[in-house]
Scaffold this motif. Sequence first.
Motif, short mmCIF file in Angstrom:
data_model
loop_
_atom_site.label_atom_id
_atom_site.label_comp_id
_atom_site.label_asym_id
_atom_site.label_seq_id
_atom_site.Cartn_x
_atom_site.Cartn_y
_atom_site.Cartn_z
N ILE A 32 -93.54 -32.32 -64.96
CA ILE A 32 -92.66 -31.15 -65.07
C ILE A 32 -92.47 -30.80 -66.54
CG2 ILE A 32 -90.22 -30.44 -64.85
CD1 ILE A 32 -90.17 -31.78 -62.12
N THR A 33 -92.64 -29.52 -66.85
CA THR A 33 -92.30 -29.02 -68.19
C THR A 33 -90.95 -28.32 -68.05
OG1 THR A 33 -94.63 -28.71 -68.67
CG2 THR A 33 -93.08 -27.61 -70.13
N ALA A 34 -89.98 -28.77 -68.85
CA ALA A 34 -88.60 -28.33 -68.63
C ALA A 34 -88.02 -27.57 -69.81
CB ALA A 34 -87.74 -29.57 -68.36
N THR A 54 -90.95 -26.38 -64.59
CA THR A 54 -92.26 -25.88 -64.16
C THR A 54 -93.12 -27.07 -63.74
OG1 THR A 54 -92.09 -24.01 -65.67
CG2 THR A 54 -94.29 -24.55 -64.88
N PHE A 55 -93.54 -27.04 -62.47
CA PHE A 55 -94.34 -28.14 -61.91
C PHE A 55 -95.81 -27.99 -62.32
CE2 PHE A 55 -90.72 -27.59 -59.06
CZ PHE A 55 -90.27 -28.89 -58.94
N ASP A 56 -96.51 -29.11 -62.35
CA ASP A 56 -97.94 -29.08 -62.67
C ASP A 56 -98.69 -28.32 -61.57
OD1 ASP A 56 -99.28 -31.22 -60.72
OD2 ASP A 56 -97.38 -32.05 -61.40
N ASP A 57 -99.91 -27.86 -61.88
CA ASP A 57 -100.61 -27.00 -60.92
C ASP A 57 -101.00 -27.74 -59.64
OD1 ASP A 57 -102.19 -28.12 -62.88
OD2 ASP A 57 -103.22 -26.26 -63.41
N MET A 58 -101.24 -29.05 -59.73
CA MET A 58 -101.61 -29.78 -58.53
C MET A 58 -100.45 -29.82 -57.53
SD MET A 58 -104.01 -33.08 -58.93
CE MET A 58 -103.27 -34.35 -57.94
N TYR A 119 -93.23 -18.17 -58.78
CA TYR A 119 -94.63 -18.61 -58.78
C TYR A 119 -95.41 -17.66 -59.69
CZ TYR A 119 -99.21 -20.02 -56.87
OH TYR A 119 -100.49 -20.49 -56.71
N LYS A 120 -95.95 -18.22 -60.76
CA LYS A 120 -96.65 -17.39 -61.73
C LYS A 120 -97.79 -18.20 -62.34
CE LYS A 120 -95.67 -14.52 -65.75
NZ LYS A 120 -95.34 -14.84 -67.13
N ASP A 121 -98.93 -17.60 -62.49
CA ASP A 121 -100.10 -18.30 -63.06
C ASP A 121 -100.36 -19.63 -62.35
OD1 ASP A 121 -100.24 -16.19 -64.90
OD2 ASP A 121 -98.94 -17.24 -66.32
N THR A 122 -100.30 -19.59 -61.04
CA THR A 122 -100.57 -20.73 -60.14
C THR A 122 -99.60 -21.92 -60.27
OG1 THR A 122 -102.17 -21.97 -61.50
CG2 THR A 122 -103.06 -20.16 -60.16
N VAL A 123 -98.49 -21.72 -60.95
CA VAL A 123 -97.51 -22.82 -61.00
C VAL A 123 -96.13 -22.36 -60.53
CG1 VAL A 123 -98.65 -24.27 -62.73
CG2 VAL A 123 -97.04 -22.51 -63.48
N PHE A 154 -91.00 -35.90 -67.07
CA PHE A 154 -90.37 -34.69 -67.61
C PHE A 154 -90.74 -34.53 -69.08
CE2 PHE A 154 -87.61 -35.51 -64.01
CZ PHE A 154 -87.32 -34.23 -63.55
N LYS A 155 -91.25 -33.37 -69.41
CA LYS A 155 -91.57 -33.07 -70.81
C LYS A 155 -90.83 -31.79 -71.17
CE LYS A 155 -95.67 -32.27 -73.70
NZ LYS A 155 -95.79 -30.87 -74.06
N MET A 156 -90.01 -31.84 -72.21
CA MET A 156 -89.32 -30.63 -72.62
C MET A 156 -90.35 -29.68 -73.24
SD MET A 156 -86.26 -31.23 -71.61
CE MET A 156 -85.31 -29.85 -72.26
N ALA A 157 -90.21 -28.40 -72.95
CA ALA A 157 -91.16 -27.39 -73.44
C ALA A 157 -91.26 -27.44 -74.96
CB ALA A 157 -90.70 -26.01 -72.99
N GLU A 158 -92.44 -27.10 -75.47
CA GLU A 158 -92.65 -27.09 -76.93
C GLU A 158 -91.81 -25.98 -77.57
OE1 GLU A 158 -94.23 -29.33 -78.79
OE2 GLU A 158 -94.67 -30.42 -76.94
N LYS A 159 -91.80 -24.82 -76.89
CA LYS A 159 -91.12 -23.65 -77.46
C LYS A 159 -89.75 -23.48 -76.80
CE LYS A 159 -92.17 -18.77 -78.44
NZ LYS A 159 -91.11 -18.00 -77.77
#
Length: 214
Positions: A32-34, A54-58, A119-123, A154-159
């Motif tokens: 998850i990108t949070a 945001t969940f991974d695409d899989m 749901y955007k860009d397959t995620v 959980f990974k916090m978003a870069e931006k």
Amino acid sequence: MGMMRRLFGLWLLAAGLVLGAGAAQAHPHVWITATSEVLYAPDGSVTGVRHAWTFDDMFSAYAVQGLEGKTKGTYSREELAPLAQTNVESLKEYAYFTFAKADGKKERFQEPIDYFLDYKDTVLTLHFTLPLKTPVRPKQLVLEVFDRSFFIDFKMAEKDPVALTGAPTGCQMKLTRPGDGTASAQKLNEQTFAEGENANFGLMFANKITVDCP
């Protein structure tokens, strides 16, 4: 219905893994990108936190399997509403992977509000607000986002990973990502001895948000 049960099963599987796997085998199955938003009332007290995960695409592909969208390959917020509800309901068992301390005292959250999936860009991204049971106005607020079992990474978003919304002037925010220091490892050792082996393996991978206010 089958899809929802399947998603619910995935979350529950996390609990089974904690019991069945040692730390050596523990590794994430969902990524998850949070981003997190700390919410403030006009009087300067913290009222809750708003997450976007945001969940991974899989995982996203797995979750929307069998879901009928009006347009192929896209899903509206309405079409995803039952799935969003299942998501937040199954997260309850894990305390929403969100742990808060105000001046060192544990704070509790109420059930999520304003939740939805997009749901955007397959995620898939799950948006939800966790209100605090009691708003607080601490000198220091510490929020940790992590999965104790490390089933979910959980990974916090870069931006713009963290925002303070409506915070009083002079509040300073610091984000400590996993691997930024040895604090988590020390904490893990103390708790491992206290609570039995691997009880809190995921602590090593906690994202820690610290907000200091005057």
